[in-house]
Design a protein around this motif. Structure first.
Motif, PDB file in Angstrom:
ATOM      1  N   PRO A   1     -26.339  -3.214   1.988  1.00 17.26           N
ATOM      2  CA  PRO A   1     -25.946  -4.427   1.259  1.00 17.26           C
ATOM      3  C   PRO A   1     -24.907  -4.172   0.168  1.00 17.26           C
ATOM      4  CG  PRO A   1     -28.317  -4.332   1.480  1.00 17.26           C
ATOM      5  CD  PRO A   1     -27.785  -3.020   1.942  1.00 17.26           C
ATOM      6  N   ILE A   2     -25.013  -3.025  -0.501  1.00 14.89           N
ATOM      7  CA  ILE A   2     -24.037  -2.673  -1.535  1.00 14.89           C
ATOM      8  C   ILE A   2     -22.664  -2.469  -0.904  1.00 14.89           C
ATOM      9  CG2 ILE A   2     -23.434  -0.930  -3.266  1.00 14.89           C
ATOM     10  CD1 ILE A   2     -26.503  -0.474  -3.569  1.00 14.89           C
ATOM     11  N   LEU A   3     -22.618  -1.752   0.217  1.00 11.44           N
ATOM     12  CA  LEU A   3     -21.345  -1.524   0.896  1.00 11.44           C
ATOM     13  C   LEU A   3     -20.750  -2.809   1.447  1.00 11.44           C
ATOM     14  CD1 LEU A   3     -21.955   1.825   2.802  1.00 11.44           C
ATOM     15  CD2 LEU A   3     -20.511   1.434   0.821  1.00 11.44           C
ATOM     16  N   VAL A   4     -21.589  -3.699   1.927  1.00 16.19           N
ATOM     17  CA  VAL A   4     -21.089  -4.983   2.447  1.00 16.19           C
ATOM     18  C   VAL A   4     -20.430  -5.779   1.326  1.00 16.19           C
ATOM     19  CG1 VAL A   4     -21.812  -7.208   3.387  1.00 16.19           C
ATOM     20  CG2 VAL A   4     -22.645  -5.106   4.416  1.00 16.19           C
ATOM     21  N   ILE A   5     -21.039  -5.801   0.152  1.00 13.64           N
ATOM     22  CA  ILE A   5     -20.456  -6.530  -0.970  1.00 13.64           C
ATOM     23  C   ILE A   5     -19.168  -5.867  -1.451  1.00 13.64           C
ATOM     24  CG2 ILE A   5     -20.825  -7.161  -3.397  1.00 13.64           C
ATOM     25  CD1 ILE A   5     -23.766  -7.653  -2.644  1.00 13.64           C
ATOM     26  N   LEU A   6     -19.176  -4.531  -1.546  1.00 18.45           N
ATOM     27  CA  LEU A   6     -17.986  -3.832  -2.032  1.00 18.45           C
ATOM     28  C   LEU A   6     -16.804  -3.939  -1.067  1.00 18.45           C
ATOM     29  CD1 LEU A   6     -19.530  -0.587  -3.582  1.00 18.45           C
ATOM     30  CD2 LEU A   6     -18.555  -2.556  -4.788  1.00 18.45           C
ATOM     31  N   THR A   7     -17.082  -4.052   0.211  1.00 16.19           N
ATOM     32  CA  THR A   7     -16.009  -4.112   1.201  1.00 16.19           C
ATOM     33  C   THR A   7     -15.795  -5.520   1.744  1.00 16.19           C
ATOM     34  OG1 THR A   7     -17.518  -3.564   3.010  1.00 16.19           O
ATOM     35  CG2 THR A   7     -16.406  -1.720   1.900  1.00 16.19           C
ATOM     36  N   LEU A   8     -16.226  -6.515   0.993  1.00 11.38           N
ATOM     37  CA  LEU A   8     -16.092  -7.898   1.447  1.00 11.38           C
ATOM     38  C   LEU A   8     -14.648  -8.305   1.753  1.00 11.38           C
ATOM     39  CD1 LEU A   8     -17.843 -10.318   2.100  1.00 11.38           C
ATOM     40  CD2 LEU A   8     -17.555 -11.083  -0.254  1.00 11.38           C
ATOM     41  N   PRO A   9     -13.653  -7.908   0.941  1.00 10.85           N
ATOM     42  CA  PRO A   9     -12.274  -8.270   1.307  1.00 10.85           C
ATOM     43  C   PRO A   9     -11.828  -7.683   2.648  1.00 10.85           C
ATOM     44  CG  PRO A   9     -12.368  -7.634  -0.993  1.00 10.85           C
ATOM     45  CD  PRO A   9     -13.702  -7.317  -0.402  1.00 10.85           C
ATOM     46  N   ALA A  10     -12.183  -6.431   2.902  1.00 17.60           N
ATOM     47  CA  ALA A  10     -11.829  -5.814   4.186  1.00 17.60           C
ATOM     48  C   ALA A  10     -12.570  -6.488   5.334  1.00 17.60           C
ATOM     49  CB  ALA A  10     -12.144  -4.321   4.161  1.00 17.60           C
TER      50      ALA A  10
ATOM     51  N   THR B   1     -10.653  -8.491   8.412  1.00 19.64           N
ATOM     52  CA  THR B   1     -10.844  -8.061   9.802  1.00 19.64           C
ATOM     53  C   THR B   1     -11.762  -9.000  10.573  1.00 19.64           C
ATOM     54  OG1 THR B   1     -12.709  -6.640   9.207  1.00 19.64           O
ATOM     55  CG2 THR B   1     -10.506  -5.633   9.210  1.00 19.64           C
ATOM     56  N   LEU B   2     -12.054 -10.150   9.977  1.00 15.86           N
ATOM     57  CA  LEU B   2     -12.913 -11.159  10.606  1.00 15.86           C
ATOM     58  C   LEU B   2     -14.300 -10.610  10.973  1.00 15.86           C
ATOM     59  CD1 LEU B   2     -10.251 -12.871  12.879  1.00 15.86           C
ATOM     60  CD2 LEU B   2     -11.003 -13.561  10.593  1.00 15.86           C
ATOM     61  N   GLY B   3     -14.823  -9.757  10.124  1.00 20.41           N
ATOM     62  CA  GLY B   3     -16.165  -9.224  10.308  1.00 20.41           C
ATOM     63  C   GLY B   3     -16.247  -7.921  11.081  1.00 20.41           C
ATOM     64  N   LEU B   4     -15.139  -7.469  11.646  1.00 20.58           N
ATOM     65  CA  LEU B   4     -15.178  -6.235  12.433  1.00 20.58           C
ATOM     66  C   LEU B   4     -15.426  -4.992  11.582  1.00 20.58           C
ATOM     67  CD1 LEU B   4     -12.323  -6.883  14.993  1.00 20.58           C
ATOM     68  CD2 LEU B   4     -14.785  -6.992  15.370  1.00 20.58           C
ATOM     69  N   PHE B   5     -15.150  -5.082  10.277  1.00 22.58           N
ATOM     70  CA  PHE B   5     -15.400  -3.933   9.410  1.00 22.58           C
ATOM     71  C   PHE B   5     -16.890  -3.637   9.280  1.00 22.58           C
ATOM     72  CE2 PHE B   5     -15.445  -1.502   5.420  1.00 22.58           C
ATOM     73  CZ  PHE B   5     -14.468  -0.572   5.726  1.00 22.58           C
ATOM     74  N   LEU B   6     -17.747  -4.597   9.615  1.00 22.81           N
ATOM     75  CA  LEU B   6     -19.188  -4.350   9.581  1.00 22.81           C
ATOM     76  C   LEU B   6     -19.599  -3.278  10.589  1.00 22.81           C
ATOM     77  CD1 LEU B   6     -20.509  -7.987   9.145  1.00 22.81           C
ATOM     78  CD2 LEU B   6     -20.383  -6.189   7.426  1.00 22.81           C
ATOM     79  N   PHE B   7     -18.837  -3.157  11.680  1.00 24.68           N
ATOM     80  CA  PHE B   7     -19.095  -2.069  12.628  1.00 24.68           C
ATOM     81  C   PHE B   7     -18.860  -0.714  11.968  1.00 24.68           C
ATOM     82  CE2 PHE B   7     -18.040  -5.392  15.882  1.00 24.68           C
ATOM     83  CZ  PHE B   7     -19.288  -5.420  16.473  1.00 24.68           C
ATOM     84  N   VAL B   8     -17.847  -0.635  11.114  1.00 23.66           N
ATOM     85  CA  VAL B   8     -17.552   0.606  10.397  1.00 23.66           C
ATOM     86  C   VAL B   8     -18.694   0.930   9.435  1.00 23.66           C
ATOM     87  CG1 VAL B   8     -15.952   1.693   8.766  1.00 23.66           C
ATOM     88  CG2 VAL B   8     -15.064   0.299  10.631  1.00 23.66           C
ATOM     89  N   ILE B   9     -19.210  -0.080   8.756  1.00 26.64           N
ATOM     90  CA  ILE B   9     -20.325   0.147   7.832  1.00 26.64           C
ATOM     91  C   ILE B   9     -21.568   0.622   8.587  1.00 26.64           C
ATOM     92  CG2 ILE B   9     -21.903  -0.985   6.219  1.00 26.64           C
ATOM     93  CD1 ILE B   9     -19.531  -2.714   5.342  1.00 26.64           C
ATOM     94  N   ASN B  10     -21.849   0.018   9.739  1.00 24.88           N
ATOM     95  CA  ASN B  10     -22.982   0.473  10.558  1.00 24.88           C
ATOM     96  C   ASN B  10     -22.793   1.918  10.994  1.00 24.88           C
ATOM     97  OD1 ASN B  10     -24.368  -1.913  10.402  1.00 24.88           O
ATOM     98  ND2 ASN B  10     -23.632  -2.702  12.345  1.00 24.88           N
ATOM     99  N   ALA B  11     -21.578   2.263  11.397  1.00 24.84           N
ATOM    100  CA  ALA B  11     -21.295   3.641  11.811  1.00 24.84           C
ATOM    101  C   ALA B  11     -21.461   4.606  10.646  1.00 24.84           C
ATOM    102  CB  ALA B  11     -19.884   3.736  12.381  1.00 24.84           C
ATOM    103  N   LEU B  12     -21.058   4.195   9.449  1.00 26.51           N
ATOM    104  CA  LEU B  12     -21.226   5.059   8.280  1.00 26.51           C
ATOM    105  C   LEU B  12     -22.698   5.296   7.962  1.00 26.51           C
ATOM    106  CD1 LEU B  12     -18.408   3.729   5.912  1.00 26.51           C
ATOM    107  CD2 LEU B  12     -18.505   5.945   7.078  1.00 26.51           C
ATOM    108  N   MET B  13     -23.542   4.284   8.126  1.00 23.02           N
ATOM    109  CA  MET B  13     -24.981   4.455   7.895  1.00 23.02           C
ATOM    110  C   MET B  13     -25.586   5.415   8.928  1.00 23.02           C
ATOM    111  SD  MET B  13     -25.651   2.630   5.237  1.00 23.02           S
ATOM    112  CE  MET B  13     -24.043   3.189   4.729  1.00 23.02           C
TER     113      MET B  13
END
Length: 117
Positions: A48-57, A61-73
């Motif tokens: 949740p912290i990463l999602v808030i911090l990377t909200l502009p990205a 990217t129309l939500g595709l950056f969430l895949f990057v956050i999942n991969a980082l976890m």
């Protein structure tokens, strides 16, 4: 009861990902249980912290950056544990995608199994 069952199925899903994709390696079912716990813990605390911090990205990217956050976890969990190894970021991206898809199947199955009547 549902949480324990979901944890066991998540560990089995992690073993399934390791079986389907060679970029993810799990040494045993016990290691898969610990890895599933750590991935869940990272998703609850850090994601949740990463999602808030990377909200502009994420918006750009129309939500595709969430895949990057999942991969980082997924990749971070492999860095913390010895019985769970992910070859690199690309392997973490594909592994987390497979793990998420199997998790969706688990959630839908548990939704019907533990439905309140």
């Amino acid at each position: 009861m549902k949480l324990l069952f979901k944890w066991l199925l998540s560990a089995a899903a992690l073993l399934c990902v390791a079986y389907l994709y060679s970029g993810v390696q799990v040494s045993s079912f016990g290691a898969a249980m610990v890895a599933a716990f750590v991935i869940g813990l990272l998703n609850v605390v850090l994601r949740p912290i990463l999602v808030i911090l990377t909200l502009p990205a994420t918006i750009l990217t129309l939500g595709l950056f969430l895949f990057v956050i999942n991969a980082l976890m997924f990749w971070a969990a492999s860095g913390l544990l010895s019985g769970f190894h992910v070859a690199g970021f690309g392997a973490a991206l594909l592994g987390s995608l497979l793990y998420s898809l199997i998790g969706l199947v688990i959630e839908s199955a548990l939704g019907g199994l533990f439905a309140k009547k």
